[in-house]
Design a protein around this motif. Structure first.
Motif, PDB file in Angstrom:
ATOM      1  N   ASN A 177      -7.717  22.069   0.234  1.00  0.00           N
ATOM      2  CA  ASN A 177      -7.535  21.181   1.521  1.00  0.00           C
ATOM      3  C   ASN A 177      -6.236  19.560   1.088  1.00  0.00           C
ATOM      4  OD1 ASN A 177      -9.600  21.968   2.815  1.00  0.00           O
ATOM      5  ND2 ASN A 177     -10.974  21.243   1.554  1.00  0.00           N
ATOM      6  N   ALA A 178      -5.519  19.918   1.064  1.00  0.00           N
ATOM      7  CA  ALA A 178      -4.274  19.300   0.769  1.00  0.00           C
ATOM      8  C   ALA A 178      -3.676  18.803   1.360  1.00  0.00           C
ATOM      9  CB  ALA A 178      -3.183  19.891   0.402  1.00  0.00           C
ATOM     10  N   MET A 179      -3.198  17.363   1.704  1.00  0.00           N
ATOM     11  CA  MET A 179      -3.321  16.153   2.989  1.00  0.00           C
ATOM     12  C   MET A 179      -1.049  16.034   2.260  1.00  0.00           C
ATOM     13  SD  MET A 179      -6.108  14.462   4.358  1.00  0.00           S
ATOM     14  CE  MET A 179      -6.250  13.331   1.998  1.00  0.00           C
ATOM     15  N   ASP A 180      -0.298  15.877   3.552  1.00  0.00           N
ATOM     16  CA  ASP A 180       0.403  15.344   3.100  1.00  0.00           C
ATOM     17  C   ASP A 180       1.151  13.829   3.084  1.00  0.00           C
ATOM     18  OD1 ASP A 180       1.155  14.395   5.507  1.00  0.00           O
ATOM     19  OD2 ASP A 180       2.070  15.855   6.071  1.00  0.00           O
ATOM     20  N   ALA A 181       1.871  12.831   3.258  1.00  0.00           N
ATOM     21  CA  ALA A 181       1.555  11.701   2.341  1.00  0.00           C
ATOM     22  C   ALA A 181       1.121  10.747   3.754  1.00  0.00           C
ATOM     23  CB  ALA A 181       2.446  11.113   1.834  1.00  0.00           C
ATOM     24  N   LYS A 182       1.581  11.466   4.710  1.00  0.00           N
ATOM     25  CA  LYS A 182       1.814  11.158   6.614  1.00  0.00           C
ATOM     26  C   LYS A 182      -0.017  10.649   6.545  1.00  0.00           C
ATOM     27  CE  LYS A 182       3.360  11.142  11.001  1.00  0.00           C
ATOM     28  NZ  LYS A 182       4.642  12.015  11.829  1.00  0.00           N
ATOM     29  N   GLU A 183      -0.425  11.909   6.239  1.00  0.00           N
ATOM     30  CA  GLU A 183      -1.618  12.210   6.621  1.00  0.00           C
ATOM     31  C   GLU A 183      -2.806  12.031   5.917  1.00  0.00           C
ATOM     32  OE1 GLU A 183      -5.009  15.589   7.685  1.00  0.00           O
ATOM     33  OE2 GLU A 183      -2.840  16.132   7.138  1.00  0.00           O
ATOM     34  N   VAL A 184      -2.246  11.595   4.869  1.00  0.00           N
ATOM     35  CA  VAL A 184      -2.806  10.356   3.708  1.00  0.00           C
ATOM     36  C   VAL A 184      -3.404   8.625   4.164  1.00  0.00           C
ATOM     37  CG1 VAL A 184      -3.408   8.799   1.922  1.00  0.00           C
ATOM     38  CG2 VAL A 184      -2.822  11.733   1.537  1.00  0.00           C
ATOM     39  N   MET A 185      -1.541   8.018   4.551  1.00  0.00           N
ATOM     40  CA  MET A 185      -1.501   6.973   5.172  1.00  0.00           C
ATOM     41  C   MET A 185      -2.149   6.807   6.610  1.00  0.00           C
ATOM     42  SD  MET A 185      -0.071   3.367   4.770  1.00  0.00           S
ATOM     43  CE  MET A 185       1.378   4.276   3.667  1.00  0.00           C
ATOM     44  N   GLU A 186      -1.858   7.391   7.319  1.00  0.00           N
ATOM     45  CA  GLU A 186      -3.086   7.521   8.876  1.00  0.00           C
ATOM     46  C   GLU A 186      -4.596   7.412   8.429  1.00  0.00           C
ATOM     47  OE1 GLU A 186      -1.818  11.181  10.723  1.00  0.00           O
ATOM     48  OE2 GLU A 186      -0.158   9.690  11.165  1.00  0.00           O
ATOM     49  N   LYS A 187      -5.163   8.550   7.576  1.00  0.00           N
ATOM     50  CA  LYS A 187      -6.555   8.331   7.094  1.00  0.00           C
ATOM     51  C   LYS A 187      -7.096   6.699   6.816  1.00  0.00           C
ATOM     52  CE  LYS A 187      -7.944  12.701   7.507  1.00  0.00           C
ATOM     53  NZ  LYS A 187      -9.722  13.101   8.453  1.00  0.00           N
ATOM     54  N   ILE A 188      -6.495   6.481   5.347  1.00  0.00           N
ATOM     55  CA  ILE A 188      -7.213   5.092   4.963  1.00  0.00           C
ATOM     56  C   ILE A 188      -6.250   3.581   5.725  1.00  0.00           C
ATOM     57  CG2 ILE A 188      -4.673   4.745   4.034  1.00  0.00           C
ATOM     58  CD1 ILE A 188      -8.371   3.939   2.022  1.00  0.00           C
ATOM     59  N   THR A 189      -5.682   3.856   6.667  1.00  0.00           N
ATOM     60  CA  THR A 189      -5.139   2.635   7.526  1.00  0.00           C
ATOM     61  C   THR A 189      -5.823   2.689   8.489  1.00  0.00           C
ATOM     62  OG1 THR A 189      -2.433   3.324   7.187  1.00  0.00           O
ATOM     63  CG2 THR A 189      -3.343   2.255   9.295  1.00  0.00           C
TER      64      THR A 189
ATOM     65  N   LEU B  54       0.853  -1.171  -0.277  1.00  0.00           N
ATOM     66  CA  LEU B  54      -0.210  -0.088  -0.167  1.00  0.00           C
ATOM     67  C   LEU B  54       1.045   0.920  -0.262  1.00  0.00           C
ATOM     68  CD1 LEU B  54      -2.466   1.579   0.259  1.00  0.00           C
ATOM     69  CD2 LEU B  54      -2.758   1.314   2.379  1.00  0.00           C
ATOM     70  N   LEU B  55       0.647   2.217  -1.072  1.00  0.00           N
ATOM     71  CA  LEU B  55       1.493   3.368  -1.235  1.00  0.00           C
ATOM     72  C   LEU B  55       0.678   4.184  -0.892  1.00  0.00           C
ATOM     73  CD1 LEU B  55       3.350   2.429  -4.195  1.00  0.00           C
ATOM     74  CD2 LEU B  55       4.549   1.647  -1.550  1.00  0.00           C
ATOM     75  N   ALA B  56       1.463   5.566  -0.020  1.00  0.00           N
ATOM     76  CA  ALA B  56       0.682   6.583  -0.387  1.00  0.00           C
ATOM     77  C   ALA B  56       1.803   8.128  -0.749  1.00  0.00           C
ATOM     78  CB  ALA B  56      -0.015   7.101   1.099  1.00  0.00           C
ATOM     79  N   SER B  57       0.863   9.017  -1.294  1.00  0.00           N
ATOM     80  CA  SER B  57       1.631  10.179  -1.277  1.00  0.00           C
ATOM     81  C   SER B  57       0.906  11.390  -1.494  1.00  0.00           C
ATOM     82  CB  SER B  57       1.332  10.421  -2.935  1.00  0.00           C
ATOM     83  OG  SER B  57       0.564  11.333  -3.680  1.00  0.00           O
ATOM     84  N   LYS B  58       1.119  12.229  -1.309  1.00  0.00           N
ATOM     85  CA  LYS B  58       0.744  14.122  -1.023  1.00  0.00           C
ATOM     86  C   LYS B  58      -0.547  14.098  -1.515  1.00  0.00           C
ATOM     87  CE  LYS B  58       2.887  16.987  -4.004  1.00  0.00           C
ATOM     88  NZ  LYS B  58       4.254  17.989  -3.667  1.00  0.00           N
ATOM     89  N   THR B  59      -1.952  14.576  -1.798  1.00  0.00           N
ATOM     90  CA  THR B  59      -3.234  14.684  -2.370  1.00  0.00           C
ATOM     91  C   THR B  59      -3.075  15.533  -3.239  1.00  0.00           C
ATOM     92  OG1 THR B  59      -4.201  16.803  -0.946  1.00  0.00           O
ATOM     93  CG2 THR B  59      -4.779  13.727  -0.163  1.00  0.00           C
ATOM     94  N   HIS B  60      -3.422  15.286  -4.625  1.00  0.00           N
ATOM     95  CA  HIS B  60      -2.921  16.702  -5.759  1.00  0.00           C
ATOM     96  C   HIS B  60      -4.353  17.419  -6.422  1.00  0.00           C
ATOM     97  CE1 HIS B  60       0.017  13.491  -6.480  1.00  0.00           C
ATOM     98  NE2 HIS B  60      -0.167  12.843  -6.262  1.00  0.00           N
ATOM     99  N   THR B  61      -5.083  17.550  -5.553  1.00  0.00           N
ATOM    100  CA  THR B  61      -5.641  18.591  -5.265  1.00  0.00           C
ATOM    101  C   THR B  61      -5.562  20.145  -4.803  1.00  0.00           C
ATOM    102  OG1 THR B  61      -6.629  17.447  -3.084  1.00  0.00           O
ATOM    103  CG2 THR B  61      -7.911  16.918  -5.042  1.00  0.00           C
ATOM    104  N   LYS B  62      -6.380  21.118  -5.084  1.00  0.00           N
ATOM    105  CA  LYS B  62      -5.231  22.329  -4.778  1.00  0.00           C
ATOM    106  C   LYS B  62      -5.938  22.950  -3.150  1.00  0.00           C
ATOM    107  CE  LYS B  62      -5.805  24.428  -9.911  1.00  0.00           C
ATOM    108  NZ  LYS B  62      -6.701  25.147 -10.868  1.00  0.00           N
TER     109      LYS B  62
END
Length: 299
Positions: free
Chosen positions: A256-268, A246-254
């Motif tokens: 409410n951006a999230m960094d990769a760590k936050e993305v991984m925490e959300k999906i986990t 499972l891989l995570a990056s920062k969000t690519h929206t303009k």
């Protein structure tokens, strides 16, 4: 570029049909398999699509779907998603045994690949991958044996009991299965009844010990079977264990951006808080129920 990496275990609660789409043999609807090992697998795209489809139902926030998975193809603001799944690899397969009903069978190749994914995800596992000769096996539970032999399906194997296999079984049970009471029996069985076959012997069961079901197409007008309506569907059996990156990056929206760590925490949080996921086809006949657990950096 992905900045965060984890591993996700999938444990089959029901038969799972991740269809290959084409039939090349006697089975009309085969399951997905790796080309080089012929082991059953789950395509990463199928895992991601199933998770996206059920994200709200399993506790995820609707506003996160496009940010995490990417928008639908007809969206006016296209962008890449922030998570990706690799293909799930087989770790252990249930195989019918003369004693204790069934065992969790694995092989050095499957264990080494599992160890590699865990280490890439930041989880330290110091397994000593054993060597096993064809016709032999390593067991953790002497009660599985009859006259110092292990009998799987119609085959007999010489057996030995190295202590290291017990540790591997316990760690797989801890990481791969939910920790609630409903899975206590199966965690204990995985720890006690894990057996290691040679890569060659395991490959036989990975190909021929799956669940193949006959189906008959019924004519609505007559209520009887149609001529030529018999077909066979293959499923991965319940109690199978797989692992996927499972891989995570920062969000690519303009916004409410999230960094990769936050993305991984959300999906986990969403995956580990979900009791069941549905993967693959035939959901209306109870197929595709799996548990999922994300493992990374000692978590």
């Amino acid at each position: 570029m992905f900045q965060q990496q984890a591993a996700t275990f999938f444990y089959a609660v029901s038969p799972v049909h991740m269809g290959a789409g084409t039939a090349t043999g006697l089975i009309d609807n085969p399951i997905q398999r790796e080309r080089h090992t012929n082991h059953p697998s789950f395509a990463g795209s199928g895992i991601k699509g199933a998770l996206r489809h059920s994200f709200e139902d399993i506790g995820g926030e609707a506003e996160l779907i496009d940010r995490l998975f990417g928008p639908e193809s007809n969206n006016s603001n296209p962008h890449a998603g922030a998570i990706s799944f690799g293909d799930a690899q087989l770790v252990a397969l249930p195989v019918r045994c003369l004693k204790n009903s069934y065992v969790y069978a694995t092989c050095p190749q499957a264990l080494a690949r599992c160890q590699r994914l865990l280490q890439l995800a930041g989880r330290t596992v110091d397994w000593k991958i054993p060597d096993v000769e064809a016709g032999q096996c390593l067991v953790t539970n002497n009660d599985l044996l009859s006259d110092k032999k292990l009998h799987l399906e119609a085959f007999e194997y010489g057996a030995s009991e190295p202590a290291s296999i017990k540790d591997i079984g316990e760690q797989l049970a801890e990481m791969g299965l939910p920790d609630d009471d409903a899975y206590q029996y199966f965690r204990a069985k995985l720890a006690n009844d894990l057996i290691v076959l040679s890569d060659t012997d395991f490959a036989y069961f990975a190909e021929y010990a799956t669940l193949v079901e006959p189906h008959v197409r019924i004519n609505d007008a007559t209520g009887t079977a149609e001529g030529g309506g018999l077909f066979y569907t293959e499923n991965l059996p319940p109690e199978s264990l797989l692992i996927a990156p499972l891989l995570a990056s920062k969000t690519h929206t303009k916004d409410n951006a999230m960094d990769a760590k936050e993305v991984m925490e959300k999906i986990t949080t969403v995956i580990n808080g979900c009791s069941l996921l549905q993967l693959g086809g035939d959901a209306t006949t109870g197929r595709g129920s799996v548990t999922a657990r994300v493992v990374n950096g000692g978590v």
